[in-house]
Design a protein around this motif. Structure first.
Motif, mmCIF file in Angstrom:
data_model
loop_
_atom_site.group_PDB
_atom_site.id
_atom_site.type_symbol
_atom_site.label_atom_id
_atom_site.label_comp_id
_atom_site.label_asym_id
_atom_site.label_seq_id
_atom_site.Cartn_x
_atom_site.Cartn_y
_atom_site.Cartn_z
ATOM 1 N N GLY A 139 0.816 -1.215 0.000
ATOM 2 C CA GLY A 139 0.000 0.000 0.000
ATOM 3 C C GLY A 139 0.844 1.256 0.000
ATOM 4 N N VAL A 140 1.955 1.246 0.733
ATOM 5 C CA VAL A 140 2.864 2.395 0.757
ATOM 6 C C VAL A 140 3.467 2.622 -0.628
ATOM 7 C CG1 VAL A 140 5.127 3.158 1.600
ATOM 8 C CG2 VAL A 140 3.410 2.301 3.209
ATOM 9 N N LEU A 141 3.937 1.556 -1.258
ATOM 10 C CA LEU A 141 4.540 1.703 -2.579
ATOM 11 C C LEU A 141 3.503 2.083 -3.629
ATOM 12 C CD1 LEU A 141 7.097 -1.237 -2.522
ATOM 13 C CD2 LEU A 141 7.455 1.165 -1.936
ATOM 14 N N ALA A 142 2.258 1.664 -3.432
ATOM 15 C CA ALA A 142 1.181 2.118 -4.318
ATOM 16 C C ALA A 142 0.975 3.628 -4.170
ATOM 17 C CB ALA A 142 -0.109 1.371 -4.001
ATOM 18 N N GLU A 143 1.126 4.146 -2.936
ATOM 19 C CA GLU A 143 1.054 5.593 -2.722
ATOM 20 C C GLU A 143 2.201 6.299 -3.434
ATOM 21 O OE1 GLU A 143 -1.093 8.026 -0.379
ATOM 22 O OE2 GLU A 143 -1.940 6.698 -1.905
ATOM 23 N N PHE A 144 3.401 5.728 -3.353
ATOM 24 C CA PHE A 144 4.541 6.320 -4.054
ATOM 25 C C PHE A 144 4.254 6.381 -5.563
ATOM 26 C CE2 PHE A 144 7.998 4.971 -0.743
ATOM 27 C CZ PHE A 144 7.371 5.755 0.210
ATOM 28 N N HIS A 145 3.726 5.300 -6.099
ATOM 29 C CA HIS A 145 3.393 5.240 -7.517
ATOM 30 C C HIS A 145 2.332 6.295 -7.858
ATOM 31 C CE1 HIS A 145 1.429 3.713 -11.181
ATOM 32 N NE2 HIS A 145 2.585 3.142 -11.479
ATOM 33 N N ARG A 146 1.351 6.439 -6.999
ATOM 34 C CA ARG A 146 0.249 7.382 -7.254
ATOM 35 C C ARG A 146 0.726 8.819 -7.356
ATOM 36 N NH1 ARG A 146 -2.563 10.913 -4.335
ATOM 37 N NH2 ARG A 146 -1.628 10.278 -2.344
ATOM 38 N N VAL A 147 1.601 9.242 -6.442
ATOM 39 C CA VAL A 147 1.983 10.657 -6.384
ATOM 40 C C VAL A 147 3.073 11.016 -7.392
ATOM 41 C CG1 VAL A 147 1.292 10.845 -3.970
ATOM 42 C CG2 VAL A 147 3.673 10.299 -4.521
ATOM 43 N N LEU A 148 3.771 10.016 -7.930
ATOM 44 C CA LEU A 148 4.796 10.296 -8.935
ATOM 45 C C LEU A 148 4.152 10.531 -10.300
ATOM 46 C CD1 LEU A 148 7.617 7.684 -8.200
ATOM 47 C CD2 LEU A 148 7.829 10.171 -8.050
ATOM 48 N N ARG A 149 4.701 11.476 -11.028
ATOM 49 C CA ARG A 149 4.267 11.637 -12.415
ATOM 50 C C ARG A 149 4.951 10.551 -13.243
ATOM 51 N NH1 ARG A 149 8.009 12.959 -15.779
ATOM 52 N NH2 ARG A 149 9.893 14.079 -15.145
ATOM 53 N N PRO A 150 4.388 10.186 -14.403
ATOM 54 C CA PRO A 150 5.075 9.242 -15.287
ATOM 55 C C PRO A 150 6.474 9.754 -15.639
ATOM 56 C CG PRO A 150 2.807 9.527 -15.981
ATOM 57 C CD PRO A 150 3.059 10.560 -14.911
ATOM 58 N N GLY A 151 7.467 8.891 -15.479
ATOM 59 C CA GLY A 151 8.850 9.290 -15.705
ATOM 60 C C GLY A 151 9.565 9.740 -14.445
ATOM 61 N N GLY A 152 8.839 9.793 -13.311
ATOM 62 C CA GLY A 152 9.444 10.204 -12.051
ATOM 63 C C GLY A 152 10.244 9.081 -11.403
ATOM 64 N N TYR A 153 11.128 9.444 -10.485
ATOM 65 C CA TYR A 153 12.037 8.487 -9.847
ATOM 66 C C TYR A 153 11.794 8.390 -8.340
ATOM 67 C CZ TYR A 153 14.783 8.356 -14.142
ATOM 68 O OH TYR A 153 15.194 8.183 -15.440
ATOM 69 N N VAL A 154 12.102 7.207 -7.807
ATOM 70 C CA VAL A 154 12.038 6.984 -6.364
ATOM 71 C C VAL A 154 13.351 6.344 -5.923
ATOM 72 C CG1 VAL A 154 10.842 4.771 -6.727
ATOM 73 C CG2 VAL A 154 10.814 5.844 -4.476
#
Length: 227
Positions: A139-154
């Motif tokens: 769920g946390v990583l899904a949140e990271f995916h949600r807030v990043l724009r396409p092409g964004g990095y983590v």
């Protein structure tokens, strides 16, 4: 339908918040800049900043998740990124604002980020996902995916071990209830991939000085939108 894991999630969030509130002054005094001048950490932050800047048309906005005393947030800003910090502990946030008054810090949980969809060019979480149980990590990583724009990095940083769970009831002379979940890089990579965040690079650094476990760093990204 009521989520049967909701109470357990709330319990670990509150335990983590109250524990870091209790140790915030001592922790911040001991770690005014927890990265020091480590060449691996410094190099990875620089690489992260360069990747984000290159992939962004204008000024890049990034979030430091689990920002603690704010030293990583400050370094990201020094590297030319518009960075802000998010931490679960109000006391930590207050100390970060005091140490870095020119920067923005807010109280929040990585399990439910108060950030609009697709608005971040990058996201960093150093030694903060270690407090997330396996059941809540997707769920946390899904949140990271949600807030990043396409092409964004983590960029994630964590102590690497073979699925080790550590519970501390005391630190800096304070009574706490803090859980740590140490995982292998391969296990964290599998969580990221399932969350739609494929790997870009992976680094494993051997323990230094008084460290007991290797330090792992994984750089992943949200794939660009299809044309």
């Amino acid at each position: 339908m009521t989520d049967p894991n909701a109470d357990l999630t709330a319990d670990f969030i509150e335990a983590t918040r109250s524990s870091y509130d209790a140790i915030a002054p001592a922790y911040s005094a001991e770690h005014p800049d927890g990265l020091g001048e480590g060449p691996v950490e410094t190099g990875l932050l620089t690489a992260f900043a360069e990747l984000v800047r290159t992939a962004t048309a204008g000024e890049a906005q990034v979030a430091d998740i689990g920002s603690g005393p704010g030293y990583v947030t400050a370094r990201l800003n020094a590297l030319g990124l518009r960075a802000f910090g998010i931490d679960i502990s109000p006391h930590m946030v207050a100390l970060a604002r005091e140490a870095h008054p020119q920067l923005r810090f807010q109280v929040g949980s990585m399990t439910s980020l108060d950030v609009p969809d697709g608005t971040l060019d990058g996201l960093i979480a150093l030694y903060s996902t270690i407090h997330i149980p396996d059941a809540d990590l997707p769920g946390v990583l899904a949140e990271f995916h949600r807030v990043l724009r396409p092409g964004g990095y983590v960029l994630l940083g964590f102590q690497a071990a073979e699925d080790e769970h550590l519970h501390l009831s005391e630190r800096y002379g304070q009574d706490i209830s803090l859980d740590y979940y140490f995982r292998t890089p391969a296990r964290v990579a599998s969580f990221l991939t399932r969350a739609g965040l494929p790997l870009y690079a992976e680094v494993l650094r051997k323990p230094q000085d008084e460290e007991k476990r290797p330090r792992a760093f994984i750089l992943a990204y949200k794939p660009p939108a299809a044309d």
